[in-house]
Scaffold this active site. Structure first.
Site, mmCIF file in Angstrom:
data_model
loop_
_atom_site.group_PDB
_atom_site.id
_atom_site.type_symbol
_atom_site.label_atom_id
_atom_site.label_comp_id
_atom_site.label_asym_id
_atom_site.label_seq_id
_atom_site.Cartn_x
_atom_site.Cartn_y
_atom_site.Cartn_z
ATOM 1 N N HIS A 1 58.694 44.198 71.233
ATOM 2 C CA HIS A 1 57.356 43.616 71.385
ATOM 3 C C HIS A 1 56.637 44.544 72.346
ATOM 4 O O HIS A 1 57.232 44.956 73.334
ATOM 5 C CB HIS A 1 57.369 42.258 72.085
ATOM 6 N N HIS B 1 54.614 44.623 67.075
ATOM 7 C CA HIS B 1 56.056 44.472 66.970
ATOM 8 C C HIS B 1 56.593 45.615 66.142
ATOM 9 O O HIS B 1 56.044 45.928 65.082
ATOM 10 C CB HIS B 1 56.400 43.112 66.358
ATOM 11 N N ARG C 1 47.761 29.931 76.320
ATOM 12 C CA ARG C 1 48.885 29.525 77.160
ATOM 13 C C ARG C 1 48.375 28.594 78.248
ATOM 14 O O ARG C 1 47.309 28.825 78.820
ATOM 15 C CB ARG C 1 49.534 30.750 77.825
ATOM 16 N N GLN D 1 45.818 39.485 73.005
ATOM 17 C CA GLN D 1 46.772 40.547 73.326
ATOM 18 C C GLN D 1 46.593 41.683 72.338
ATOM 19 O O GLN D 1 46.369 41.447 71.149
ATOM 20 C CB GLN D 1 48.198 40.027 73.171
ATOM 21 N N ASP E 1 48.692 43.335 70.714
ATOM 22 C CA ASP E 1 50.117 43.137 70.492
ATOM 23 C C ASP E 1 50.630 44.016 69.361
ATOM 24 O O ASP E 1 49.865 44.434 68.492
ATOM 25 C CB ASP E 1 50.307 41.661 70.097
ATOM 26 N N CYS F 1 54.598 36.886 68.027
ATOM 27 C CA CYS F 1 55.800 37.414 67.386
ATOM 28 C C CYS F 1 56.306 36.609 66.186
ATOM 29 O O CYS F 1 56.608 37.211 65.147
ATOM 30 C CB CYS F 1 56.914 37.684 68.396
ATOM 31 N N LYS G 1 62.363 44.274 79.815
ATOM 32 C CA LYS G 1 61.096 44.928 79.473
ATOM 33 C C LYS G 1 60.741 46.022 80.460
ATOM 34 O O LYS G 1 61.225 46.039 81.593
ATOM 35 C CB LYS G 1 59.973 43.895 79.437
#
Length: 618
Positions: free
Chosen positions: A487, A357, A335, A353, A355, A306, A441
């Site tokens: 996200h 946004h 991570r 991911q 991902d 992000c 979420k």
RNA sequence: GCCGAAGUAGCUCAGCUGGUAGAGCAAUUGAUUCGUAAUCAGUAGGUCGGGGGUUCGAAUCCCCCCUUCGGCUCCA
């Protein structure tokens, strides 16, 4: 006429043990062994039986909690020595022995003091502790079978003799009350059914789950590896796995462009400033790797994408006319996961991911969440998943300091998510305390072929980042406003999703995903030139084909290709060569006869286009 | 990270209470050229997860570490 004997009563909709006093005017219903409600009671009673067996076999054992769970039951014990798998057999036998005595299971009502004295006298400090914490009033119900008494709300089966079809499955450690700093208890897992068939079916599913294990199939099909010398939790995608990933990524990108997204590529490391600003160093540091010093500045490996997407946003001035912006990236993040939590592809330390946004105006947020929800379900369906479980994760109102942002923000964000779920009439479960630090979420779990659920999609609301980074857009009024941000990851991580795909399909991937779609097995070396021609034509047509040119018999080539779960095997001999066609075999179905190569290619291309779930060629 | 179990050839596994490793498959070489799920024979391959200790001698016993597995906790 039901031949089964009732084992429970339902009084005014509540399950009660047989023999519970009934008041005039109560609605009473009998419950039989095979009703779904009974199963949970079987499990719970089996847990009691397990505890009874444990204290008889291992005097001095304290019993903690023993609930019914999704597929069976467990009971936690504080034992003098740790249990090993080999103990299960003996414990199971003891349980069977006790069950055979068919002891009645009786509910008794004690005063709290009476219960406290009883448990302390019998050395059951854990129970005494539970009593103080869980029981508010002065009366408490206990259940007694033989010499065994357990603090319990019930209800239970009328007698232990009903517990015939159970099996203890595993033993593992668990913390007392889930607290790492508390005692480590021995948890024994088991399962129970009212009949032998139910138990056998459950054991069959467990066996099948073992056979579907993506770690096993990943090696057998040469899809990926994890290598301890090179670092745990880090995935190596082998050529065949990489082909599949390429197919997944290509499709994913195509869908995103079609769906109004743009793609980004962003760096893997960023300066301390970035993570300080985003709040990660405050709220997420435990999951981040130690910084590396570059030119005397600290850089961190990214655990999320992000902040980078926000930097792209901030690279120029934005107008309300630009919004919404939907920016997606297959972003690889790292991570720190505690060593004991790593598990194949499902839990790793480096993953990609899918991902994105979405940056929008407050007025656009509801529409964008709805759109994302629809997009996600549609994408997951394309991969063959049909059933979903949806969770709405919100913060724990009791805990402060774990979450960024104001109360008002959290309330508004939750309302937005609920609105989208309500509009689509999607059932969901509200999970308190499960939110991310920057917002609530929606998580979507997909159901696989064995009925197991896997978390993939997460759609996360976030006001915090835009505030922290002072993101702005110029509104119609000419003034600067703060945008909202969503996200989202749909497949979740490519690694986990790949693992789920492997288990869901047991390695028998649909044609469009299969790493090798067709294997060519020439009958002998004389047919090799023709086989090479066929190979080239298949590849030129965009199909993933391979040639087995070993000097082995065709039976061997077929066997190996079958074991590799290749959908189509093309057998080529002098006859095909002469006629200029091919004969093909469908995986696990056998010979399908001869067909013109162009015809075969056309039919396969249709199946690929349709993302067909079978290999039938019509 | 915590509790327990485990780590022997590329894979699956054998190796009893200590006497310096063995099978099947895979690999490789040669022969074989085959019509829908394993052709035959030969060869090679291991500092027994790593380090330290006990012992005349350790895959085997002890200690530490790493990794994997089952859970707990956590999570995409």
């Amino acid at each position: 006429m039901n031949k089964e004997k009732a084992i429970l009563l339902k009084i005014n909709g509540e399950l009660k043990a047989i023999g519970t006093p009934v008041a005039p005017g109560d609605a009473v219903e009998e419950v039989y062994p095979h009703s779904p409600e009974a199963l949970e009671v079987y499990r719970h009673s089996a847990a009691h039986l397990l505890a009874q067996a444990m204290i008889e076999l291992f005097p001095g054992t304290q019993y903690g909690v023993g609930p019914a769970v999704e597929n069976g039951f467990y009971y936690d014990f504080l034992t003098e020595r740790p249990l090993v798998e080999a103990d299960l057999d003996g414990i199971g036998k003891k349980m069977a022995h006790l069950a055979k005595q068919n002891q009645p299971i009786r509910r008794e009502v004690w005063t709290k003091a009476q219960a406290r004295d009883y448990f302390l006298e019998h050395g059951q400090q854990l129970k005494a502790e539970l009593l103080e914490e869980k029981v508010a009033g002065d009366e408490v119900s206990v259940f007694r079978q033989g010499g065994f008494v357990d603090l319990c709300r019930g209800p239970h089966l009328p007698a232990t003799g009903l517990l015939k079809h159970f099996k203890l499955l595993s033993v593992a450690a668990a913390y007392w009350k889930g607290d790492e700093k508390s005692h480590s208890l021995q948890r024994v897992y088991g399962t129970v059914y009212p009949d032998a068939e139910g138990l056998a079916e459950h054991l069959r599913l467990l066996k099948e789950a073992r056979e579907r294990d993506h770690r096993l199939l990943g090696r057998q099909l040469d899809l990926f590896s994890l290598q301890e010398e090179a670092g745990p939790g880090l995935v190596y995608w082998h050529p065949r796995g990489a082909r599949m990933r390429h197919v997944i990524e290509t499709y994913w990108k195509q869908r995103h462009y079609e769906g109004g997204y743009e793609l980004l590529y962003t760096p893997h490391i960023g300066r301390e400033w970035l993570w300080q600003t985003s709040g990660h160093l405050n709220f997420y540091k435990d999951s981040m790797y130690a910084p590396m010093a570059i030119d005397e500045m600290n850089y961190y490996l990214k655990p999320m994408n992000c902040p980078f997407h926000i930097m792209v946003y901030k690279s120029s001035q934005r107008s309300y006319r630009d919004l919404p912006l939907r920016w997606a990236e297959l972003g690889t993040v790292y991570r720190y996961e505690r060593s004991g939590t790593l598990h194949g592809l499902l839990r790793v330390r480096g993953f990609t991911q899918d991902d994105a946004h979405i940056i929008c105006t407050p007025g656009q947020i509801d529409g964008e969440i709805l759109r994302t929800l629809d997009f996600s379900l549609d994408l997951l369906r394309a991969f063959g998943f049909r059933e979903f479980k949806i969770e709405l994760s919100v913060r724990d109102p009791q805990v402060s300091g774990k979450y960024a942002g104001s109360d008002a923000m959290w309330i508004e964000a939750e309302a937005s998510l609920v609105k989208a779920l309500t509009v689509r009439q999607l059932a969901y479960q509200r999970m308190e305390g499960e939110a991310v630090f920057y917002g609530p979420k929606i998580d979507i779990k997909i159901k696989d072929a064995l009925g197991r659920f896997w978390q993939c999609t997460t759609i996360q609301f976030d006001f915090n980042m835009s505030e922290r980074f002072a993101m702005k857009y110029i509104g119609a009024d000419g003034a600067a406003h703060q945008p909202y941000m969503v996200h989202r990851a749909l497949l979740g991580s490519l690694e986990r999703f790949f693992g789920v795909l492997i288990e869901h399909y047991r390695g028998f991937f649909p044609l469009w995903l299969a790493p090798v779609q067709a294997l060519i097995a020439p009958l002998n070396d004389d047919c090799l030139p023709y086989a090479r021609q066929v190979l080239e034509r298949l590849r030129a047509a965009g199909l993933r084909a391979e040639l087995d040119s070993r000097s082995e018999g065709v039976n061997r080539k077929i066997r190996d290709a079958e074991n590799q779960k290749v959908p189509y095997i093309i057998v080529l001999g002098p006859q095909e060569q002469q006629q200029g066609n091919i004969s093909f075999r469908i995986h696990q179905q056998g010979d399908q006869g001869r067909i013109a190569l162009d015809d075969f290619v056309q039919r396969l291309k249709i199946k690929i286009e349709e993302k067909s779930q079978n290999y039938e060629v019509s």
